[in-house]
Design an enzyme around this catalytic site. Sequence first.
Site, short mmCIF file in Angstrom:
data_model
loop_
_atom_site.label_atom_id
_atom_site.label_comp_id
_atom_site.label_asym_id
_atom_site.label_seq_id
_atom_site.Cartn_x
_atom_site.Cartn_y
_atom_site.Cartn_z
N ILE A 12 0.88 -1.17 0.00
CA ILE A 12 0.00 0.00 0.00
C ILE A 12 0.92 1.22 0.00
O ILE A 12 1.78 1.34 0.88
CB ILE A 12 -0.90 0.01 1.25
CG1 ILE A 12 -1.73 -1.29 1.30
CG2 ILE A 12 -1.81 1.24 1.26
CD1 ILE A 12 -2.35 -1.58 2.65
N THR A 247 6.80 7.44 -9.85
CA THR A 247 6.61 6.14 -9.18
C THR A 247 6.08 5.11 -10.17
O THR A 247 5.13 5.38 -10.89
CB THR A 247 5.60 6.28 -8.02
OG1 THR A 247 5.97 7.39 -7.21
CG2 THR A 247 5.56 5.02 -7.16
N GLY A 250 9.57 2.65 -13.84
CA GLY A 250 10.47 1.53 -14.15
C GLY A 250 9.72 0.20 -14.17
O GLY A 250 10.01 -0.68 -14.98
N ASP A 251 8.76 0.05 -13.29
CA ASP A 251 7.97 -1.20 -13.25
C ASP A 251 7.12 -1.33 -14.51
O ASP A 251 6.96 -2.43 -15.05
CB ASP A 251 7.06 -1.22 -12.01
CG ASP A 251 7.85 -1.11 -10.72
OD1 ASP A 251 8.99 -1.59 -10.69
OD2 ASP A 251 7.31 -0.56 -9.75
O1 RIB Z 1 8.73 0.96 -8.02
C1 RIB Z 1 7.73 1.67 -7.35
C2 RIB Z 1 7.26 0.91 -6.15
O2 RIB Z 1 8.34 0.78 -5.25
C3 RIB Z 1 6.16 1.58 -5.37
O3 RIB Z 1 4.87 1.23 -5.80
C4 RIB Z 1 6.46 1.18 -3.94
O4 RIB Z 1 5.53 0.31 -3.39
C5 RIB Z 1 7.86 0.59 -3.96
O5 RIB Z 1 7.84 -0.75 -3.76
#
Ligand code: RIB
Length: 312
Positions: A12, A247, A250-251
């Site tokens: 979260i 945020t 990168g994911d």
């Molecule tokens: O890469 C971003 C994520 O890193 C965020 O959503 C946070 O939860 C951390 O884990």
Amino acid sequence: MAKLLVYGSLNIDYVYQMPHFVQPGETLLSLSRQEFAGGKGLNQAVALAKAGGNVYFEGAVGKNDGTLLLQVLKDNHIDLTFVKERDNMASGHTVIQVDPHGQNCILLYGGANHSHSKEEIDTCLSTFASGDYLVLQNETNDVAYIMAQAAAKGLKVCVNASPLNQAIFEMPLEKCEFIIVNEIEGSALVEEKEDADPYLILSKLKAKYPQSSFVLTLGSKGSLLSMAQQDAVIACKAYKVQAVDTTAAGDTFLGYFVEQISSNVEPQIALQRATAASAIAVTRKGAVPSIPAIEEVLAFVKEHGSTLVDKL
Ligand code: RIB
């Protein structure tokens, strides 16, 4: 169609808009606070699913505070057979400061993300086969164990070596099909300075892990891709966009890239689409809510054109 398993974190994210990052000894009033679903594992799983993948998740949440996280998995049609709800344990969470430029800094609490047993990992892996993909980051326990077990079974292991800490150096990274790192992680793996030439970092990574392919992400500059056993480096500039929150950029990049590779899309096209997906993500607030759908990504590339270049 290959199965894509993510073993990763569910967090979260408590996101605070700040005039600047809090300094040591300072007490600073935030401008706003929002709560989002996040965690590198969940963000990457959602990006894989939005790109079109057949996604499975192994993870854990607290029984009392995990509802939002489970709902996000369900909403994105991610299989949660191997997601556990733990009694007497909190879900992972973060405190994220976002500054006026959209940059962030993150305080991470592991919680249930660190509660996996080797038996649970083995049970999960027993339902996957050679040719399936495993996507890993470094926000859960026993990543080195699942990496070794999955590689031994013939799964294609893709690791995002983030966040960087000692556990990364104890992982059998040489067993990974893809290693995806930013310049800080990449330089640390080859004992170079963070501001070293990215092409030098890449060549040292390839020398150290010759069986692996690499993506080196360079923030607003773009990214470099080098496939195993090939000398060529594919370079892609980042799109210029107005960032409001980086945020999960990168994911998003990783999820799109891996899904496209698993679908046999040409590596340079996979890189271009991943670049576009992360460009869209930084223009939106939050982690999971910022991840675009494949239709948006394809339309973005069509509108803004290719950013593949000979050299960054
Ligand atoms: O890469 C971003 C994520 O890193 C965020 O959503 C946070 O939860 C951390 O884990």
